[in-house]
Design a protein around this motif. Structure first.
Motif, PDB file in Angstrom:
ATOM      1  N   ALA A 178       0.845  -1.230  -0.063  1.00 34.87           N
ATOM      2  CA  ALA A 178      -0.163  -0.114   0.099  1.00 34.87           C
ATOM      3  C   ALA A 178       0.852   1.365   0.056  1.00 34.87           C
ATOM      4  CB  ALA A 178      -0.862   0.056   1.107  1.00 34.87           C
ATOM      5  N   TYR A 179       1.912   1.165   0.501  1.00 35.08           N
ATOM      6  CA  TYR A 179       2.971   2.274   0.832  1.00 35.08           C
ATOM      7  C   TYR A 179       4.196   2.067  -0.052  1.00 35.08           C
ATOM      8  CZ  TYR A 179      -0.467   3.687   4.168  1.00 35.08           C
ATOM      9  OH  TYR A 179      -1.672   3.882   4.798  1.00 35.08           O
ATOM     10  N   GLU A 180       4.212   1.436  -1.110  1.00 36.84           N
ATOM     11  CA  GLU A 180       5.474   0.974  -1.995  1.00 36.84           C
ATOM     12  C   GLU A 180       6.541   2.224  -2.313  1.00 36.84           C
ATOM     13  OE1 GLU A 180       5.099  -2.069  -4.899  1.00 36.84           O
ATOM     14  OE2 GLU A 180       3.706  -1.162  -5.777  1.00 36.84           O
ATOM     15  N   ASP A 181       5.803   3.334  -2.476  1.00 37.86           N
ATOM     16  CA  ASP A 181       6.626   4.472  -2.912  1.00 37.86           C
ATOM     17  C   ASP A 181       7.216   5.330  -1.632  1.00 37.86           C
ATOM     18  OD1 ASP A 181       6.461   3.680  -5.665  1.00 37.86           O
ATOM     19  OD2 ASP A 181       4.558   4.920  -5.854  1.00 37.86           O
ATOM     20  N   LEU A 182       6.346   5.028  -0.518  1.00 35.55           N
ATOM     21  CA  LEU A 182       6.964   5.891   0.440  1.00 35.55           C
ATOM     22  C   LEU A 182       8.542   5.995   1.087  1.00 35.55           C
ATOM     23  CD1 LEU A 182       5.648   7.675   2.887  1.00 35.55           C
ATOM     24  CD2 LEU A 182       5.585   5.563   4.238  1.00 35.55           C
ATOM     25  N   GLY A 183       9.176   4.901   0.752  1.00 37.63           N
ATOM     26  CA  GLY A 183      10.492   4.906   1.114  1.00 37.63           C
ATOM     27  C   GLY A 183      11.382   4.770  -0.132  1.00 37.63           C
ATOM     28  N   LYS A 184      10.999   4.975  -1.353  1.00 37.00           N
ATOM     29  CA  LYS A 184      11.704   5.435  -2.537  1.00 37.00           C
ATOM     30  C   LYS A 184      12.778   6.725  -2.060  1.00 37.00           C
ATOM     31  CE  LYS A 184      10.855   5.891  -7.347  1.00 37.00           C
ATOM     32  NZ  LYS A 184      11.308   7.306  -7.935  1.00 37.00           N
ATOM     33  N   ARG A 185      13.992   6.213  -2.716  1.00 36.26           N
ATOM     34  CA  ARG A 185      15.112   7.077  -2.644  1.00 36.26           C
ATOM     35  C   ARG A 185      15.442   7.055  -0.982  1.00 36.26           C
ATOM     36  NH1 ARG A 185      14.100  12.502  -6.372  1.00 36.26           N
ATOM     37  NH2 ARG A 185      14.091  11.366  -8.265  1.00 36.26           N
ATOM     38  N   LYS A 186      14.863   6.254  -0.126  1.00 33.93           N
ATOM     39  CA  LYS A 186      15.305   6.424   1.219  1.00 33.93           C
ATOM     40  C   LYS A 186      15.994   5.104   1.662  1.00 33.93           C
ATOM     41  CE  LYS A 186      13.213  10.075   2.615  1.00 33.93           C
ATOM     42  NZ  LYS A 186      13.794  11.051   1.568  1.00 33.93           N
ATOM     43  N   THR A 187      17.321   5.109   2.244  1.00 36.91           N
ATOM     44  CA  THR A 187      17.980   3.990   2.629  1.00 36.91           C
ATOM     45  C   THR A 187      18.026   3.717   4.175  1.00 36.91           C
ATOM     46  OG1 THR A 187      19.326   4.444   0.816  1.00 36.91           O
ATOM     47  CG2 THR A 187      20.296   2.981   2.528  1.00 36.91           C
ATOM     48  N   ILE A 188      17.784   2.389   4.456  1.00 37.58           N
ATOM     49  CA  ILE A 188      17.996   1.815   5.891  1.00 37.58           C
ATOM     50  C   ILE A 188      19.341   0.882   5.837  1.00 37.58           C
ATOM     51  CG2 ILE A 188      16.645  -0.183   5.622  1.00 37.58           C
ATOM     52  CD1 ILE A 188      15.865  -0.045   8.565  1.00 37.58           C
ATOM     53  N   ALA A 189      20.370   1.394   7.029  1.00 37.10           N
ATOM     54  CA  ALA A 189      21.457   0.607   7.072  1.00 37.10           C
ATOM     55  C   ALA A 189      21.019  -0.298   8.459  1.00 37.10           C
ATOM     56  CB  ALA A 189      22.639   1.947   7.389  1.00 37.10           C
ATOM     57  N   MET A 190      21.059  -1.508   8.096  1.00 39.96           N
ATOM     58  CA  MET A 190      20.900  -2.415   9.347  1.00 39.96           C
ATOM     59  C   MET A 190      22.224  -3.064  10.059  1.00 39.96           C
ATOM     60  SD  MET A 190      17.738  -4.570   7.476  1.00 39.96           S
ATOM     61  CE  MET A 190      17.773  -5.748   8.928  1.00 39.96           C
TER      62      MET A 190
END
Lengths: 312, 312, 312
Positions: free
Chosen positions: A29-41
């Motif tokens: 439903a929100y698959e564009d919300l994190g576009k161009r965002k990176t998570i480092a784990m």
């Protein structure tokens, strides 16, 4: 929400549970919300479930994921003013700020060492990230809490569609090794925020941190505590008083069909069969441990969704 | 296709070879097929070619990829009913189901241990994934077979545009270490499904599993076997009878220009130069080992394409 | 540009600095350029900053990224004609060509061993990739140079908007371990291509390779060298003459506020506090080490952008 270091960071716990169930129903439903965002784990300890579920959650939101395993390979300095001419090669002040240069959100796993209670309570690694990084931090299990698991557990209980105000039992179980308190702490915290009757049962000497358990019944008689339970959550933890010690492994505390009654069986996994729980319980229809593991994705996704919303 | 545990899972072997060559010609033809689908690649043993080629294949199809290296860090229990109070910390029943919560397809590498033939033949890890996971499983080399390599080998031979019914020789070669039978087994299986004349040549004591070689000529005279070959596939394996043992390392079995004749030289790599094959052969125009390695991508991509199609 | 093995591969150094700053301002300007292109990042040594920043850079350009950690697990053969019947299991000739089958660009990290000057100067791993792979190679720190860091350093200095022809000092600092020359070498090379006055200061016995420092003032008096500097770049390196040796650790060479004057403080990180630099310097407003680390992304992105352009 600035960070997700603990369940208490959530502005509205029940709304977050509902959001997670909504995401489970419609993961993209929100698959564009994190576009161009990176998570480092960043993993200071091994991980299977947390690694895969958090990575999946981030990708469902369209994020890029970078996984960094630093166990044993990174000698960090934590003290101020140290002359770093011995083993430590990088100060946590730089390390945290540098990772933040390459990520919009940082998720961190750093377990309790279970040797020094005061050191564990300082949560040095998690708190250094929160203090220095300047980007949202997600706790993937720290010394004191595992809030992605706690949220998962609440989601899983909600899915069972139990009667109003169900009876939930957190039962200690035997284990040959010394295990942290984080999962139990976060389960109790999550249940206190939920509309349930919580009872904790553990042997004498295994009471958890009284600041966490305050206001909750602790019963040393497991059979009595489990009576008429709707949910029994089983988990080993080492002693809090005799900090980090295994003071007994009495197999009578193993969860059995008889004690389970009509309740659902929950455990965060991994679990030692026929030590923590007998096969007949975990292999029965009353066991929801696999669904529970699956819900890890949607707990993480709800948390990341909230963090991304405040980031954009 | 439900799983790709062995070449025999393919409904139509030659059509799959053709599909792979089609994908090689147009790798992005199905780049939306794997959208919103995740492959978890689980390595119980190290990998270079298989890791990179399978990851590339999955991405060419638009999939997300999660790589999990679990060698040495995951003590799994395989027996039913065990009281898990010793070294094993998680039962394979939970492990497999849990990973499946986060992935649409799981690829697994778990080598032979070469110590206990019966144990190896049980393929415990691969079969546990197939039995429990509930999602398609891809074999990235198990104890008994390496079907992504076998398919690759057939693709590579097809590309050579040889005469109708070419002569293909599988030749054993010396090696200082004890190596598994999986590559040789899958090569034989692939050739039996192809329109070729297959001859196996190995020293006495090195015959492979008779169930695999049944119906194929085994010649202990390497020079005679290699005569007039169109393809010579060289590979070391340890003894099957004296299970897992290196019973000889006779350098006379090394592949040379003289034995090669006009044939193409194939090997799955990595290869020990001047032990398995002399420099003059691998450095010649007759060597196709690099193209063969490159074809790993398209073998994996064809398999994933078939699995995704049945998933959607 | 065919490869980025050294700063000298750049056709126009200042234009590349400008491109990096342009990308910093608008990181997604070319986010389709790397579509359907894969970078394989191969680490023969550990990495934090280089790994994360290069991965981020590649993703900003729309590339797929495959990270391969091969430290300690891959016994490669480098000599021609060896009979590989001992420890080495794969020849670098095959290894490089094989990885190139799965990647459009390969980035490689392979440190100096600091034991054998001649061996280090041969850059065996980096040069084998350049010679054999047939795809563009990016140097992520080799024995002799770290050109992604050198470019980063020039970007960071340009951002400071200093007076025309600023005074830049490269100052040696003490360190308990033996460190490579690559960062210092590339910093000097970058400064020679920039409109600055460069002075190097180090103790006697610590002069770098004269081929690198040719034409640049080397002053053994640190206090004098640092006077009126606009930028002081601090870095330890082991002796070049007494190759790889730590011949002194005199704490008087630590960078202090007094020596820093009004200059900006730079370091590539990780840094040992109160050994290489005192807290008062790195914690001051004159320190730009975090921005410098952040610029690693845009240096890598500029280089990848140039390589991709010539690839398409």
């Amino acid at each position: 929400m600035n960070h997700y270091s603990d369940l208490k960071d959530l502005k509205d716990f029940q709304a977050t549970v509902d959001l997670a169930l909504e995401l489970k129903n419609d993961p993209y439903a929100y698959e564009d919300l994190g576009k161009r965002k990176t998570i480092a784990m960043v993993f200071f300890n091994n991980s299977l479930r947390t690694r895969l579920s958090t990575e999946k959650a981030a990708r469902n939101l369209g994020m890029d994921v970078m996984v960094l395993n630093v166990s044993n390979s990174w000698n960090l300095e934590f003290e101020d003013g140290t002359i770093m001419n011995l083993d430590t090669a990088e100060h946590i002040k730089e390390a945290t700020q540098v990772i933040a240069q390459y990520a919009d959100i940082i998720a961190v796993r750093a377990f309790a060492n279970l040797k020094d209670k005061i050191e564990d309570q300082q949560e040095k690694i998690l708190n250094a990230f929160i203090k220095n990084a300047g980007v949202p931090i997600v706790n993937m299990e720290s010394a004191l809490s595992h809030p992605l698991q706690g949220l998962t557990d609440a989601i899983t209980i909600k899915e069972q569609e139990l009667k109003k105000r169900p009876k939930v039992v957190l039962s200690w179980a035997p284990h040959p090794r010394s295990l942290p308190h984080a999962v139990a702490n976060s389960f109790i915290t999550a249940m206190k925020m939920s509309d349930v009757d919580l009872v904790i049962t553990n042997p004498r000497g295994y009471d958890l941190d009284p600041e966490i358990t305050a206001g909750t019944e602790i019963n040393n008689d497991q059979i009595e505590a489990c009576k008429n339970a709707d949910i029994i959550y089983v988990k080993n933890w080492s002693s809090f008083d005799s900090y980090g010690k295994v003071i007994q492994q009495d197999i009578d505390w193993m969860m059995t069909q008889e004690k389970l009654g009509h309740a659902k069986f929950m455990h965060c996994l991994p679990v030692r069969r026929n030590v923590v729980v007998e096969d007949a319980v975990i292999d029965s229809d009353q066991s929801v441990v696999i669904e529970q593991a699956g819900n890890r994705t949607f707990a993480a996704q709800a948390v990341l969704k909230l963090l991304l919303k405040d980031l954009n």
